[in-house]
Design a protein around this motif. Structure first.
Motif, short mmCIF file in Angstrom:
data_model
loop_
_atom_site.label_atom_id
_atom_site.label_comp_id
_atom_site.label_asym_id
_atom_site.label_seq_id
_atom_site.Cartn_x
_atom_site.Cartn_y
_atom_site.Cartn_z
N ASP A 116 0.82 -1.21 0.00
CA ASP A 116 0.00 0.00 0.00
C ASP A 116 0.86 1.26 0.00
OD1 ASP A 116 -2.30 -1.51 -0.01
OD2 ASP A 116 -2.73 -1.24 2.13
N TYR A 117 1.99 1.24 0.74
CA TYR A 117 2.79 2.45 0.84
C TYR A 117 3.43 2.83 -0.49
CZ TYR A 117 7.11 -0.39 1.23
OH TYR A 117 8.15 -1.26 1.01
N HIS A 118 3.69 1.84 -1.36
CA HIS A 118 4.21 2.15 -2.70
C HIS A 118 3.18 2.98 -3.47
CE1 HIS A 118 6.84 -1.57 -2.12
NE2 HIS A 118 7.70 -0.60 -2.39
N TYR A 119 1.93 2.54 -3.41
CA TYR A 119 0.86 3.25 -4.12
C TYR A 119 0.62 4.63 -3.51
CZ TYR A 119 -0.28 -0.92 -6.80
OH TYR A 119 -0.23 -1.97 -7.66
N ALA A 120 0.67 4.71 -2.18
CA ALA A 120 0.42 5.99 -1.51
C ALA A 120 1.49 7.02 -1.87
CB ALA A 120 0.37 5.78 0.00
N LYS A 121 2.75 6.60 -1.88
CA LYS A 121 3.82 7.54 -2.20
C LYS A 121 3.75 7.97 -3.66
CE LYS A 121 8.71 8.54 -1.67
NZ LYS A 121 10.02 8.08 -1.19
N ALA A 122 3.51 7.01 -4.55
CA ALA A 122 3.38 7.36 -5.97
C ALA A 122 2.23 8.35 -6.19
CB ALA A 122 3.16 6.10 -6.80
N ALA A 123 1.09 8.09 -5.53
CA ALA A 123 -0.08 8.96 -5.69
C ALA A 123 0.22 10.38 -5.21
CB ALA A 123 -1.26 8.38 -4.94
N HIS A 124 0.96 10.49 -4.11
CA HIS A 124 1.30 11.82 -3.57
C HIS A 124 2.01 12.67 -4.62
CE1 HIS A 124 2.84 14.93 -0.91
NE2 HIS A 124 4.05 14.68 -1.39
N TRP A 125 3.01 12.10 -5.27
CA TRP A 125 3.79 12.87 -6.23
C TRP A 125 3.05 13.02 -7.56
CZ3 TRP A 125 7.78 15.82 -5.09
CH2 TRP A 125 8.41 15.60 -3.87
N LEU A 126 2.28 12.04 -7.93
CA LEU A 126 1.49 12.16 -9.16
C LEU A 126 0.46 13.27 -9.02
CD1 LEU A 126 0.99 8.39 -10.05
CD2 LEU A 126 2.45 10.05 -11.25
N ASN A 127 -0.11 13.41 -7.83
CA ASN A 127 -1.06 14.51 -7.60
C ASN A 127 -0.38 15.86 -7.78
OD1 ASN A 127 -3.62 13.33 -7.03
ND2 ASN A 127 -2.89 12.68 -5.02
N LYS A 128 0.85 15.97 -7.31
CA LYS A 128 1.59 17.22 -7.48
C LYS A 128 1.85 17.50 -8.96
CE LYS A 128 5.09 17.97 -4.64
NZ LYS A 128 4.76 19.18 -3.87
N CYS A 129 2.23 16.46 -9.69
CA CYS A 129 2.46 16.62 -11.13
C CYS A 129 1.17 17.00 -11.86
CB CYS A 129 3.01 15.32 -11.72
SG CYS A 129 4.69 14.89 -11.19
N ALA A 130 0.08 16.32 -11.51
CA ALA A 130 -1.20 16.56 -12.18
C ALA A 130 -1.69 17.98 -11.92
CB ALA A 130 -2.23 15.55 -11.71
N GLU A 131 -1.47 18.47 -10.72
CA GLU A 131 -1.90 19.83 -10.39
C GLU A 131 -1.17 20.85 -11.26
OE1 GLU A 131 -2.38 22.74 -6.46
OE2 GLU A 131 -1.30 20.83 -6.31
N MET A 132 0.12 20.64 -11.46
CA MET A 132 0.88 21.55 -12.32
C MET A 132 0.45 21.41 -13.78
SD MET A 132 2.72 23.16 -10.19
CE MET A 132 3.77 24.06 -11.34
N ALA A 133 0.22 20.18 -14.22
CA ALA A 133 -0.18 19.94 -15.61
C ALA A 133 -1.54 20.55 -15.92
CB ALA A 133 -0.18 18.45 -15.91
N GLN A 134 -2.42 20.52 -14.94
CA GLN A 134 -3.77 21.03 -15.13
C GLN A 134 -3.77 22.51 -15.48
OE1 GLN A 134 -6.38 20.01 -11.81
NE2 GLN A 134 -7.66 18.91 -13.27
N LYS A 135 -2.79 23.24 -14.98
CA LYS A 135 -2.70 24.67 -15.26
C LYS A 135 -2.47 24.95 -16.74
CE LYS A 135 -0.91 25.67 -10.63
NZ LYS A 135 0.25 26.16 -9.83
N LEU A 136 -1.85 23.98 -17.43
CA LEU A 136 -1.58 24.11 -18.86
C LEU A 136 -2.53 23.26 -19.69
CD1 LEU A 136 2.34 24.11 -18.94
CD2 LEU A 136 0.80 26.06 -19.15
N GLN A 137 -3.54 22.70 -19.03
CA GLN A 137 -4.52 21.82 -19.70
C GLN A 137 -3.82 20.65 -20.38
OE1 GLN A 137 -6.71 24.80 -22.09
NE2 GLN A 137 -8.41 24.55 -20.65
N ILE A 138 -2.85 20.08 -19.68
CA ILE A 138 -2.11 18.92 -20.18
C ILE A 138 -2.46 17.72 -19.32
CG2 ILE A 138 0.21 17.91 -20.34
CD1 ILE A 138 1.23 20.59 -21.29
N LYS A 139 -2.59 16.56 -19.97
CA LYS A 139 -2.92 15.33 -19.27
C LYS A 139 -1.65 14.59 -18.85
CE LYS A 139 -7.31 14.60 -21.71
NZ LYS A 139 -8.05 13.71 -22.63
#
Length: 283
Positions: A116-139
């Motif tokens: 579970d901790y592998h998924y939790a850590k990956a999700a944490h950083w992916l959320n940060k990436c997605a938040e930045m990408a969303q500003k440029l309307q990039i998936k």
């Protein structure tokens, strides 16, 4: 559907040559492998402008920058910060090149070995990436890939449920899923549903040992296995059910061809492009 060549197939060529060969193949765009000598987070602004101008001259789109950064699930915090920094630079480049999607790696280990901790850590950083990408309307793209947290549809959905942004989705890849021995036919397309953002196409076949051109080793639930990268129809990964399902669900996105079989790059992609068109024409 639109078709792109994966520039990683043309790594023996410059990015300019790769783009010209992609146009010669008759494809709509090129998915650029974000590693030198083609492109990276350290690529200079003049070279990015050159790539942009050449794409415009050739009438090619650059829908995806295939990043290699990430590995968040097993990386140190410092390594994750560096990967995040590299991603942000690639995000800027993607915005300049008109790319709508950028690939990142969540990391490993194989889903059947992960906690579970592998998924939790990956999700944490992916959320940060997605938040930045969303500003440029990039998936943000995660590739269903052997030896990763997301090597099956189920493990992909497990990770996506931990994320908080709807601009994170999956690349379906029959070749990778064949290696994992998970379903890659109709159900895999239907079950991904709205999370299916992109499609990769390549063929593989299990062999007794690695060593010959085009062979490689991979850890699967069976242990270390050897595989041979193959042209479509010459391996064991049947793509027809996947293409039938894409038509059934009305998929209108991109399909990237990335054959790495031991043949000249243009020849193998031309072979696979013709094979894909035949599969799509079947009623």
């Amino acid at each position: 559907m639109k078709f792109a060549a994966f520039s990683g197939v043309f790594m023996a060529h410059s990015i300019q040559e790769a783009m010209k060969l992609t146009k010669k193949l008759g494809m709509d765009g090129i998915e650029i492998a974000a590693r030198e000598p083609h492109l990276s987070s350290t690529t200079s602004t003049p070279r990015i402008q050159e790539i942009k101008a050449l794409a415009a001259d050739l009438g090619l789109e650059i829908p995806v920058l295939a990043g290699y950064m990430g590995g968040f699930s097993t990386a140190s915090d410092r390594e994750c910060e560096q990967a995040f920094s590299d991603f942000n630079r690639l995000l800027e480049i993607g915005g300049e090149l008109g790319s709508s999607m950028i690939r990142v790696s969540p990391g490993g280990p194989n889903a059947f070995m992960a906690y579970d901790y592998h998924y939790a850590k990956a999700a944490h950083w992916l959320n940060k990436c997605a938040e930045m990408a969303q500003k440029l309307q990039i998936k943000l793209l995660l590739e269903i890939h052997n030896e990763s947290l997301v090597e099956t549809v189920d493990s992909s959905l497990r990770l996506l449920k931990l994320t908080q942004h709807d601009n994170i989705g999956m690349i379906h890849d029959v070749g990778n899923m064949y290696i994992t021995e998970t379903d890659y036919g109709r159900d895999s397309i239907v079950n991904l549903d709205k999370h299916l953002f992109h499609v990769h196409v390549k063929d593989e076949i299990r062999v007794k040992e690695a060593g010959a051109p085009g062979t490689f080793l991979n850890l699967t639930h069976r242990g270390q296995e050897a595989f041979l990268q193959s042209r479509l129809g010459e391996g064991e990964a049947d793509h027809q059910p996947m293409f039938d399902a894409l038509k059934e669900v009305g998929y209108k996105g991109w399909i990237t061809l990335e054959c790495h079989a031991p043949f000249p790059a243009y020849e193998r992609l031309n072979h696979d492009f013709q094979a894909v068109q035949k599969m799509l024409s079947k009623e």
